[in-house]
Design an enzyme around this catalytic site. Sequence first.
Site, PDB file in Angstrom:
ATOM      1  N   GLU A 225       0.867  -1.265   0.187  1.00  0.00           N
ATOM      2  CA  GLU A 225      -0.105   0.083  -0.011  1.00  0.00           C
ATOM      3  C   GLU A 225       0.883   1.097   0.001  1.00  0.00           C
ATOM      4  O   GLU A 225       1.853   1.382   0.778  1.00  0.00           O
ATOM      5  CB  GLU A 225      -0.916   0.189   1.162  1.00  0.00           C
ATOM      6  CG  GLU A 225      -2.196  -1.025   1.002  1.00  0.00           C
ATOM      7  CD  GLU A 225      -2.949  -0.545  -0.105  1.00  0.00           C
ATOM      8  OE1 GLU A 225      -2.849   0.256  -0.642  1.00  0.00           O
ATOM      9  OE2 GLU A 225      -3.265  -1.802  -0.541  1.00  0.00           O
ATOM     10  N   CYS A 259      -1.683   8.951   3.661  1.00  0.00           N
ATOM     11  CA  CYS A 259      -1.535   8.710   2.421  1.00  0.00           C
ATOM     12  C   CYS A 259      -3.055   8.937   1.727  1.00  0.00           C
ATOM     13  O   CYS A 259      -2.946   9.131   0.473  1.00  0.00           O
ATOM     14  CB  CYS A 259      -1.511   6.985   2.324  1.00  0.00           C
ATOM     15  SG  CYS A 259      -2.612   6.298   3.338  1.00  0.00           S
TER      16      CYS A 259
END
Length: 458
Positions: A225, A259
């Site tokens: 990720e 993020c």
Amino acid sequence: MQSVSPQRPSEVIATFSETSPETVAATVEAARLAQRSWAALPAPERARTLARAASEVEAAARDLTELGIAEVGKPRLEMASEVQRGIAILQYYAGAVLDPEGDALPSPDGKSLLWSRRHAQGVAGLITPWNFPVAIPLWKMAPALAYGNAVVLKPAPAATAIAQLLGDLLQRCLPPGLVQLVPGGAVTGAALVETADLVSFTGSSSVGASIVRQGAERQIPVQAEMGGQNASIVLPDADLASAASLIAASAMGYAGQKCTATSRVIVVEGASRFLEALVEAVRGLRVSDPGESLTTVGPVITEAARERALGAVELGRQEGGRVIAGGQPFAGDGYFVEPTLVAGLEPSAHLCQEEVFAPVAAVLTARDLDEAIEVANGVRFGLVSSVYTSNLDAAMDSLSRLQTGLVRVNAPTSGVDFYAPFGGTGASGYGMKEQGKAAAAFYTKSQTLTIAPSGSSS
Ligand code: NAD
């Protein structure tokens, strides 16, 4: 190596050595031994152990919160709620481990049994970033352990002390050797990818790409990720005041170091009053010591991160952008940067294409929803996008055309529900999704099993 407090860089929080590749290999071997007996335990017993781990973390919630504030500069309210999320994740997987572990399939001949069953994978190598120092290690460790794996965690150097505390808390409840920590940087991380049975990585897209290559060479399961360049689209029919305050918080909260932070705000023609509201909301955010309970924006993690952020704003100016809020560092020791908005850029500008990971966002304009969606999709990243509108058709159109792993309507790009699948596309995500029930597919391998009656003729 050291981790230091980003708000008071003279304060050293942890001093540690890079774990050598030989020690990483020995640690993985020790974890492998512990894993065999752990996986052989009945699932209800693993569930009870995870529930005890949740209680252990709950009892230490205050210490984890204080350490998180000190070591990674996360504002108090956010850090405290991250710890609560960590506890909820452990509790969730203590329950999820009792879910069905396979499917019973129709008998091919009316007599035989045919079914599929999931088993643990072995030793999970977990490589994590510093920005969610409790939630990310736990959203990897909890499912890995629940489904019978051992874990070796390589935390980010900047979050080593908090990872050590978390590791100690879990080790108190789990069998010896099952949860191990290997502090260090890239050398330690690469050694873990070389020896673990599967690897779950969260971090930047460039490091993620190298880990994916290394894992593919070994033919082990890898999930990565990675970074984001997330867009929020604002349509003229949105509740503009609410959109401004949600976008300001998701772009600048925790100094933009998520993020899922909004990095591009795409304002559709007709919503011009929105810009004023956004600038006002951004200017109204409290930038101060993260230990204070009203702080929304603390420091960025390092001096290098602050220089990168200011450099990106300067490049924005050179590319024709206008700074309409912030743009300056703060005087003093801590690595603070003013929440910054840059308007007037082309979608191809650096600030609109690359992840800056700081309290900096670009404001773009679009003729209509079609153009806004094209701009939003026009990056190599694909983590999350948001659309603010009160029009159902526009909402439905956006949900089907935005290409990110998560799409949210009238909700900020930042924000993760630990029981729902999470992950990006393109340069933001590789491999299987994390969290919720999705985690079971990564941390287990499936076998298809048949039993035919003895003496069958075919
Ligand atoms: P990073 O990529 O620099 O480091 C992440 C981890 O990888 C650290 O533990 C680091 O020590 C390790 N590492 C570095 N080089 C390595 C190598 N060659 N081999 C193995 N391991 C190596 O990222 P960071 O600065 O810690 O975190 C910020 C980044 O993380 C941002 O890009 C952010 O978007 C991303 N992030 C993504 C998510 C998500 O779920 N998509 C969540 C949080 C953060």
